[in-house]
Design an enzyme around this catalytic site. Structure first.
Site, short mmCIF file in Angstrom:
data_model
loop_
_atom_site.label_atom_id
_atom_site.label_comp_id
_atom_site.label_asym_id
_atom_site.label_seq_id
_atom_site.Cartn_x
_atom_site.Cartn_y
_atom_site.Cartn_z
N LYS A 66 15.74 18.67 13.65
CA LYS A 66 17.17 18.90 13.40
C LYS A 66 18.06 17.70 13.75
CE LYS A 66 17.49 23.10 15.46
NZ LYS A 66 18.16 24.35 15.83
N ASP A 102 24.58 27.23 12.42
CA ASP A 102 24.48 28.01 13.67
C ASP A 102 25.86 28.45 14.16
OD1 ASP A 102 21.75 27.94 13.83
OD2 ASP A 102 21.68 26.16 15.10
#
Ligand code: ATR
Length: 279
Positions: A66, A102
Site C-alpha cells: 500500500k 479506508d
C-alpha cells in the site's frame, strides 16, 4: 468484454474482497471478474505498471504494497497522499489513478451504524498510531472533530502522527493515562490490533466514558470484541469493524464497474458466515 479487477497482496489468500465484489457483480448481473494476485514486493512495481496490459482495469492493493504504490502510480489523490497509502487504483486511457477508501469506509460505517455519531462535542479518543489510525484521524478531521486524543503504546509514534496534522487539535497521550481522557470523549476508536483473535486483549476501563459516546473497533475478528461487548453492556452505542471492510469496497466497485453497490444485511451475513466458517 469482461471487466477484470484484482486484489494485489502478499500473501493474499485470506482476502475477503473477491467474495465481496463477486456478490455485487452477481447482484447487478455485471460481466466482471475480481480475482487475487499474490505478488512479491520485488515483482510489485513491474506488475503494477503492466496491470492494464495484463487485462485489468483496476485493482485493490493490500499489505505489504500500500505504501510502495504511492510512488509507482501516475496520479494520487489528496486522501491517499495524506494517509501515505493507496488501496484502490483505476486505469483510464493508460493512466493509473490511486486513492485510499479506508477513510470513506470508516466514516460510512459509522454513519450507517450510529447515525448522528458526529454531532455533539466532536471529541475523539483514538487508540493506535499505525496506518489505520492515520485514516481514522484524517476522516475525523474532515468531519469537524476539533479534539482528537491519540494514545499509543509507543508514544513517539503518536507524536509523529500529531506532528503530521499540526493545528488540527491532535494531542498525543501516554497509554498508561488513557482513562483520564475518556471522560471528554464523544467517540472512542480502537485502531490497534489488540482484541483480535490471537492477539492480547485490550485492557481499558470504560468507567468514565460518557453514556452517549459511540464506541467503534476496527478489529472484526471476533465480530464483537471485548471492547464492544463492554461498551454495549454499559449502554454505549457500538459499531463493529466488519462494516468498515464492507463500506471501504464501495468506491472501488463504483469506479471500476459504474454502479454504486449497497452494503446490505445479506452481504454482511455472507461475510460473517465466511469469517466464522468451520468454527
Ligand atoms: P495498522 O497499519 O493496521 O495500523 P500497525 O502499523 O502495525 O498496523 O499498527 C498496529 C497498532 O497496534 C499500533 O498502534 C501498535 O502500537 P505500537 O505503535 O506501540 O506498536 C498497536 N499494538 C499492537 N500490539 C500492541 C500491544 N500488544 N499493546 C499495545 N498496542 C499494540
Amino acid at each position: 468484454m469482461t471487466r477484470r479487477v484484482c486484489i494485489i497482496g502478499h500473501p493474499v489468500a485470506h482476502s475477503r474482497s473477491p467474495l465481496l465484489h463477486g456478490y455485487w457483480l452477481k447482484t447487478f448481473g455485471i460481466d466482471g471478474l475480481y480475482t487475487r494476485e499474490d505478488i512479491t514486493p520485488d515483482d510489485f512495481p513491474g506488475f503494477l505498471r503492466e496491470l492494464e496490459r495484463a487485462g485489468y482495469s483496476g485493482a485493490n492493493i493490500t499489505v505489504p504494497h500500500k505504501e510502495a504504490a504511492l510512488s509507482l502510480i501516475d496520479e494520487v489523490d489528496d486522501t491517499a497522499r495524506a494517509i501515505g497509502a493507496v488501496n484502490t487504483v483505476c486505469i483510464r486511457d493508460g493512466v493509473i489513478r490511486g486513492t485510499n477508501t479506508d477513510v470513506y469506509g470508516f466514516l460510512a460505517n459509522l454513519d450507517a451504524g450510529a447515525p448522528g455519531w458526529d454531532g455533539g462535542r466532536k471529541v475523539a479518543v483514538v487508540l493506535g498510531a499505525g496506518g489505520a489510525s492515520r485514516a481514522v484521524v484524517f476522516g475525523l478531521i474532515g468531519r469537524g472533530f476539533n479534539k482528537i486524543i491519540l494514545s499509543n503504546r509507543t508514544l513517539s509514534r503518536a507524536q509523529v502522527l500529531c506532528a503530521d496534522f499540526t493545528g488540527k487539535g491532535l494531542v498525543a497521550a501516554a497509554w498508561s493515562r488513557l482513562s483520564e481522557h475518556l471522560g471528554a470523549a464523544s467517540l472512542l476508536v480502537n485502531a490497534t490490533s489488540l482484541g483480535m483473535t490471537g492477539k492480547p486483549t485490550l485492557e481499558i476501563d470504560l468507567a468514565t466514558l460518557p453514556p452517549e459516546a459511540v464506541v467503534t473497533d476496527l478489529v472484526y475478528a471476533p465480530l464483537e470484541t471485548e471492547l464492544l461487548r463492554e461498551a454495549r453492556q454499559r449502554g454505549n452505542r457500538t459499531v463493529d469493524g466488519l462494516g468498515m471492510l464492507l463500506h471501504q469496497a464501495v468506491p472501488g466497485f463504483e469506479q471500476w464497474f459504474g454502479r454504486k453497490p449497497d452494503v446490505t444485511p445479506e452481504l454482511r451475513a455472507l461475510l460473517v458466515a465466511d469469517l466464522t466458517g468451520g468454527r
